[in-house]
Design an enzyme around this catalytic site. Structure first.
Site, mmCIF file in Angstrom:
data_model
loop_
_atom_site.group_PDB
_atom_site.id
_atom_site.type_symbol
_atom_site.label_atom_id
_atom_site.label_comp_id
_atom_site.label_asym_id
_atom_site.label_seq_id
_atom_site.Cartn_x
_atom_site.Cartn_y
_atom_site.Cartn_z
ATOM 1 N N HIS A 96 0.794 -1.228 0.000
ATOM 2 C CA HIS A 96 0.000 0.000 0.000
ATOM 3 C C HIS A 96 0.831 1.284 0.000
ATOM 4 O O HIS A 96 0.314 2.345 -0.358
ATOM 5 C CB HIS A 96 -0.916 0.023 1.229
ATOM 6 C CG HIS A 96 -2.239 -0.647 1.021
ATOM 7 N ND1 HIS A 96 -2.346 -1.942 0.593
ATOM 8 C CD2 HIS A 96 -3.514 -0.191 1.180
ATOM 9 C CE1 HIS A 96 -3.632 -2.264 0.502
ATOM 10 N NE2 HIS A 96 -4.349 -1.226 0.842
ATOM 11 N N ASP A 160 -8.040 -6.143 5.550
ATOM 12 C CA ASP A 160 -8.332 -5.439 4.309
ATOM 13 C C ASP A 160 -9.645 -6.006 3.798
ATOM 14 O O ASP A 160 -9.842 -7.229 3.814
ATOM 15 C CB ASP A 160 -7.217 -5.653 3.285
ATOM 16 C CG ASP A 160 -7.398 -4.770 2.054
ATOM 17 O OD1 ASP A 160 -6.637 -3.793 1.906
ATOM 18 O OD2 ASP A 160 -8.290 -5.059 1.228
ATOM 19 N N SER A 643 -13.557 0.242 2.695
ATOM 20 C CA SER A 643 -12.398 -0.448 3.232
ATOM 21 C C SER A 643 -12.603 -0.884 4.669
ATOM 22 O O SER A 643 -13.429 -0.352 5.397
ATOM 23 C CB SER A 643 -11.188 0.488 3.145
ATOM 24 O OG SER A 643 -10.128 -0.003 3.919
#
Length: 754
Positions: A96, A160, A643
């Site tokens: 990320h 996630d 998310s």
């Protein structure tokens, strides 16, 4: 290499006994989802039949996966749990914190320099506590998990929301917050409300331009962004068996966009092929030995309407390529209607960028099908009208695709090959010109397309589609281009038509890789020292949240009444804020800055009741905290969609927000609030949302008798001196109420260590 093969074999050795026990208790045939759930009960064999959508159940997941942005907070919490080593196999994946800008090599080197402190922290924590560590550049968490760790019939949680991707290999894989991951890594049960079940029967077979992505785009159009909330989506039928394993993963991946707890497919030949191709023949052999348990009972699929809470049927032979968007992943438009819809809605039809990759569509098959379109463009003399960007899903995929010439084909169209990382999909994209905030259109194979998601520009109209359609539309530069019917003019002035895509489910020469980027943990991590500088602006050791004071909450200020869609991107933005994911105080400066204030239709502008002036949301809340005044956030439907990021719950908790009162919650966010000792409440009467006024002082009564299934009373004290009472519902069970009282679930874990 098969990781954790002994663990997998142990799980399989229990399957027959546990499913037999469950079938006797439930007294009916079982779906695949039910088999996996009942096989992973914390207490062992089933002793009761759980009620879908109502029963809270303790489970024992087989493994935990974390990406670098969420792993920081998860592991900072785990460090407080007092455990010497993780109780289940766990991994960290650095995907990320790598910004896409110049290309893979430059971007990766820059990220390693800029985020070295975070990468070193994650590496050392992993080493100390027995966690597998995948280095920056190794790949996107969900593709790496599918290639290395996912196994049919397993249960996994991950920090996630797209952990659900592993459903492509027949898992029940569920996105959670870091506090849930901390519990499981600490050897504690993981609690989930027993999901409802949505069955999707797939008939026929994909052909031509239709792709697995079109299946989930169609489902999203049917169910909308909250239609799957609280449910597992189970795909089955001859159409399901005709899909590749990575194609199944794509479908499961975007199940997060309909709010589903997870999605899954029964074990079949395509999964076996994928396991063997990724050097996991031992897992395939073990799965074959119990394959009857790794799909639903035959009666279920023969009469699905009797066993699922909702049933959808899709004929793959009739499925048309489509694009979903803009600004929401459930706005479904078949390509044949796109030009008309764009005209009616004022969507810009000139396409500026085509982006292929993300955890959703970055497999070898995805790249090969898109490359077949790119190759045609080169051979037919077409000049690409839009810019092209490619994010391979893993170093194994990238290395193999490079060996087989796929990347060279993209480069011949001047594509930029970005790092094996998330990049533009999560806002880690330094897009030239985005700061001008001009109205423009991009197409991508990602999963989400909320405003500002990819490049920070609220005027970027992003459309989600398959990799092959991204390629075709980027080449044409036209959102309304339909490759099934339309032609293009090449550099010689000739009319040419693109042929349907072709590709390889698996590489003909097998997968290859020099260095996959994996670091095994130390055999004994007891002497590993994890250091966090007290002056760091990237990392901050956590302090326990304060326990509930034992009284009703009086005199709360209204911080914000959020209007319309309020996702975790609105509550805690990604992009440039990702660098603060390990520093709670610094990242709290993005709290709710993307939410629209109901009273002025502006973002990051709320009334400070202490001064009467309008200012940023975080600064206003810090003023309240400094004065020892609690506050409340009010929201609309499906609050916290998107998310799994728990920062959206931890930031308001850290800054002194006491409660979030909304019309409805997204599942993960509601759980994250509970875990952090927050009050997550819903209006008993949704119309009461309209009663909340800008200057309200609010009381929450009934907490001294806080109990399951008992509403709380909200008292609104208006500025004109009048007051009115409304009711707020909640879904807290006895254990979750103890989390609230203790100031958070982690405080209970910590207390039990003393």
């Amino acid at each position: 290499m098969a990781f954790d093969i002994d663990m997998i074999k142990k799980v399989y050795s229990q399957y027959d006994e546990r499913i037999t026990a469950a079938r006797q208790i439930v007294n009916k045939p079982l779906t695949l989802s039910e088999k996996i759930l009942y096989a992973h009960l914390w207490d062992g064999n089933a002793t009761e039949a759980y009620e879908r959508g109502k029963s809270y159940v303790d489970f024992a997941p087989d493994r935990v996966a974390m990406q670098d942005a969420t792993a920081q907070m998860a592991l900072l919490q785990f460090m407080q749990a007092g455990r010497p080593k993780v109780a289940v196999p766990s991994t960290v994946h650095c995907d990320h914190l790598i910004q896409a800008r110049d290309g893979a090599e430059q971007d990766l080197n820059r990220a390693k320099q800029e985020s070295s402190e975070v990468f070193n922290f994650l590496s050392s924590v992993s080493n100390k506590y027995g966690i597998g560590f995948w280095k920056p550049g190794a790949g996107i968490i969900h593709q790496v998990v599918l290639e290395n760790y996912a196994f049919p019939g397993g249960m996994m949680i991950g920090t996630d929301s797209h952990t659900v991707n592993a459903g492509g290999l027949g898992m029940v894989a569920i996105g959670v917050g870091g506090a849930d991951a901390c519990d499981v890594m600490a050897g504690l049960p993981w609690e989930l409300k027993f999901p409802k079940l949505i069955g999707v029967k797939l008939t026929g077979k994909l052909s031509g331009w239709a792709a697995p992505k079109d299946v989930i785009l169609k489902v999203a159009g049917i169910l909308t962004v909250k239609g799957g909330t609280g449910a597992i989506v189970e795909y089955f039928g001859e159409g399901a068996e005709s899909l590749s394993c990575t194609g199944k993963g794509t479908i499961c991946n975007m199940g997060a966009e309909i709010g589903a707890t997870t999605s899954t497919f029964g074990y079949d030949a395509s999964m076996e092929r994928y396991l063997r191709a990724t050097d996991r023949a031992e897992v395939a052999d073990a799965a074959n030995a119990i394959k009857g348990h790794l799909t639903a009972d035959a009666e279920v699929y023969a009469n699905p309407e009797q066993y699922f809470d909702q049933l959808i049927e899709i004929n793959l032979s009739e499925l048309e390529p489509s694009l979903n968007g803009p600004f929401t992943p459930d706005l479904y438009t078949p390509i044949s209607r796109m030009r008309e819809e764009a005209g009616k809605n004022g969507w810009p039809t000139k396409v500026e960028w085509g982006l292929i990759g993300s955890c959703t569509n970055s497999s070898y098959e995805d790249l090969s099908r898109a490359a077949s379109i790119a190759r045609q463009a080169v051979e037919k003399g077409l000049v690409t009208k839009a810019e092209f960007g490619i994010n391979p899903g893993s170093e194994q995929v990238r290395f193999t695709a490079d060996r087989d010439g796929l990347l060279k084909t993209f480069e011949e169209l001047n594509a930029t090959i970005f790092t094996n990382a998330c990049g533009p999909c999560i806002g880690m994209w330094d897009r030239a010109g985005a700061d001008k905030q001009e109205k423009n259109t991009i197409v991508h194979s990602f999963n989400r397309n909320f405003a500002k998601r990819a490049d920070g520009n609220p005027n970027t109209y992003a459309f989600v589609t398959s990799p092959e359609m991204v390629a075709a539309i980027a080449i044409s530069g036209d959102l309304g281009f339909n490759p099934l019917t339309d032609t293009l003019v090449n550099k010689d002035g000739e009319q040419v038509k693109l042929d349907p895509p072709t590709g390889d489910e698996l590489p003909e020469k097998g997968f290859a890789v020099d260095d996959p980027g994996y670091q095994a943990p130390a055999a004994d991590g007891s002497n590993v020292v994890v250091e966090v500088s007290p002056t760091s602006d990237r990392l901050q050791l956590l302090e326990p949240f304060s326990p509930w004071e034992g009284t009703d909450l009086k005199g709360l200020k209204l911080l914000i009444k959020a209007k319309g869609k309020c996702t975790t991107d609105h509550i805690s933005m990604a992009g440039p804020w990702l660098k603060y994911r390990g520093h709670l105080d610094n990242i709290s400066n993005n709290m709710l800055i993307g939410a629209v204030n109901y009273f002025n239709d502006k973002t990051d502008s709320v009334k400070n009741q202490l001064t009467g002036e309008y200012g940023p949301v975080p600064a206003t809340q810090r003023d309240y905290k400094a004065q020892g005044i609690g506050s409340i956030v009010v929201g609309d439907e499906n609050y916290g969609e998107g998310s799994s990021r728990e920062h959206a719950a931890m930031e308001p908790r850290h800054l002194g927000v006491r409660a979030v009162l909304v019309k409805s919650f997204a599942r993960i966010h509601e759980t994250n609030l509970k875990k952090q000792g927050m009050l997550g409440l819903t209006f008993a009467n949704k119309e009461d949302y309209d009663k909340i006024q800008e200057n309200d002082i609010i009381d929450i009564n009934g907490l001294t008798e806080f109990a399951p299934n008992t509403p709380l009373t909200i008292v609104l004290h208006h500025q004109d001196g009048t007051s009115e009472e409304i009711l707020a519902n909640h879904t807290y069970n006895k254990q979750q109420i103890e989390w609230f009282k203790a100031g958070g679930a982690l405080n209970i874990i910590r207390a039990n260590q003393n």
